[in-house]
Write an enzyme that holds these catalytic residues in place. Sequence first.
Site, PDB file in Angstrom:
ATOM      1  N   PRO A 141       8.561   2.049   3.089  1.00  0.00           N
ATOM      2  CG  PRO A 141       7.424   1.285   1.692  1.00  0.00           C
ATOM      3  CD  PRO A 141       7.160   1.407   2.813  1.00  0.00           C
ATOM      4  CG  ASN A 142       9.727   4.732  -1.635  1.00  0.00           C
ATOM      5  OD1 ASN A 142      11.121   4.241  -2.537  1.00  0.00           O
ATOM      6  ND2 ASN A 142       8.148   3.718  -2.520  1.00  0.00           N
ATOM      7  NE  ARG A 179      14.791  11.630  -7.185  1.00  0.00           N
ATOM      8  CZ  ARG A 179      13.970  11.674  -8.060  1.00  0.00           C
ATOM      9  NH1 ARG A 179      15.307  13.144  -8.449  1.00  0.00           N
ATOM     10  NH2 ARG A 179      13.533  11.978  -8.741  1.00  0.00           N
ATOM     11  CE1 TYR A 212       5.489  12.556   0.747  1.00  0.00           C
ATOM     12  CE2 TYR A 212       6.634  11.791  -1.120  1.00  0.00           C
ATOM     13  CZ  TYR A 212       5.254  11.493  -0.952  1.00  0.00           C
ATOM     14  OH  TYR A 212       4.925  10.568  -1.169  1.00  0.00           O
ATOM     15  CG  ASN A 271       4.725   7.786   7.471  1.00  0.00           C
ATOM     16  OD1 ASN A 271       3.899   6.663   6.156  1.00  0.00           O
ATOM     17  ND2 ASN A 271       5.053   8.464   6.454  1.00  0.00           N
ATOM     18  CB  ALA A 284       2.862   3.382  -0.891  1.00  0.00           C
ATOM     19  CG  ASP A 311      -3.863  -9.512   9.254  1.00  0.00           C
ATOM     20  OD1 ASP A 311      -4.843  -8.883   9.665  1.00  0.00           O
ATOM     21  OD2 ASP A 311      -4.349 -10.429   8.776  1.00  0.00           O
ATOM     22  CD  GLU A 369      -2.948   5.445   9.015  1.00  0.00           C
ATOM     23  OE1 GLU A 369      -3.559   4.592   8.743  1.00  0.00           O
ATOM     24  OE2 GLU A 369      -2.875   5.482   7.578  1.00  0.00           O
ATOM     25  CG  HIS A 388       0.178   9.069   6.338  1.00  0.00           C
ATOM     26  ND1 HIS A 388       0.285   8.032   5.473  1.00  0.00           N
ATOM     27  CD2 HIS A 388      -1.139   8.084   6.573  1.00  0.00           C
ATOM     28  CE1 HIS A 388      -0.013   6.962   5.945  1.00  0.00           C
ATOM     29  NE2 HIS A 388      -0.905   6.913   6.561  1.00  0.00           N
ATOM     30  CB  ILE A 389       5.139  13.558   5.437  1.00  0.00           C
ATOM     31  CG1 ILE A 389       6.032  13.072   6.253  1.00  0.00           C
ATOM     32  CG2 ILE A 389       5.430  14.965   4.913  1.00  0.00           C
ATOM     33  CD1 ILE A 389       6.781  12.422   5.359  1.00  0.00           C
ATOM     34  CB  SER A 390       1.674  14.127   1.580  1.00  0.00           C
ATOM     35  OG  SER A 390       1.252  12.800   1.113  1.00  0.00           O
ATOM     36  NE  ARG A 410       0.340  12.271  -2.597  1.00  0.00           N
ATOM     37  CZ  ARG A 410       1.817  11.933  -2.564  1.00  0.00           C
ATOM     38  NH1 ARG A 410       2.081  11.459  -0.694  1.00  0.00           N
ATOM     39  NH2 ARG A 410       2.023  11.989  -3.716  1.00  0.00           N
ATOM     40  NE  ARG A 446      -0.544   9.219  -3.682  1.00  0.00           N
ATOM     41  CZ  ARG A 446       1.286   8.488  -3.985  1.00  0.00           C
ATOM     42  NH1 ARG A 446       1.606   7.826  -2.763  1.00  0.00           N
ATOM     43  NH2 ARG A 446       1.962   8.552  -4.299  1.00  0.00           N
TER      44      ARG A 446
END
Length: 144
Positions: free
Chosen positions: A10-11, A18, A23, A74, A77, A87, A98, A100-102, A107, A111
């Site tokens: 998501p996002n 944005r 990001y 990724n 959230a 699962d 896995e 993550h950009i950040s 943070r 998170r």
Amino acid sequence: MKKILIINGPNLNMLGIREPGIYGSATLKDVEESLKRLSAELGVEVDFFQSNYEGAIIDRIHQAFGECDGLVINPGAFTHYSYAIRDAIDSVKIPTVEIHISNVHAREEFRHHSVIAPIAVGQIMGFGIYGYQLALRGIVNHLQ
Ligand code: CA2
């Protein structure tokens, strides 16, 4: 040829549109194009999927069973609370990295925990969108 599925949750369709401070300014399309170029160098096939819906991500993971050799995800959230995505990955037994950009540990506290991490081969975070390249290299190396 090994096939790697790259899933963004998501996002992440908002990348480059944005919040460039967190990001970066590259779009998801830029990220996918750079991974496509890297895949040719590594001699693997890549497929991309992005969704803002938990069930759609789960359906795509199920569809990858018997079709894909590795997964880079990724989960956005969902990382922090989706036992359903965890699962799904666990059920198909596809080796997963896995990403993550950040740096999620720098943070907010919510998170800091990943429900995906225990079933992943490894985690990459904090390197911006370059992390996707590291993740692809990581999963390909793991599969070799
Ligand atoms: O750092 C990451 O890659 C995250 O997975 C990104 C998620 C966040 O919930 C995780 O804690 C860490 C959020 C993705 C939001 O992506 C946006 C991109 C551009 C503009 C707005 C949101």
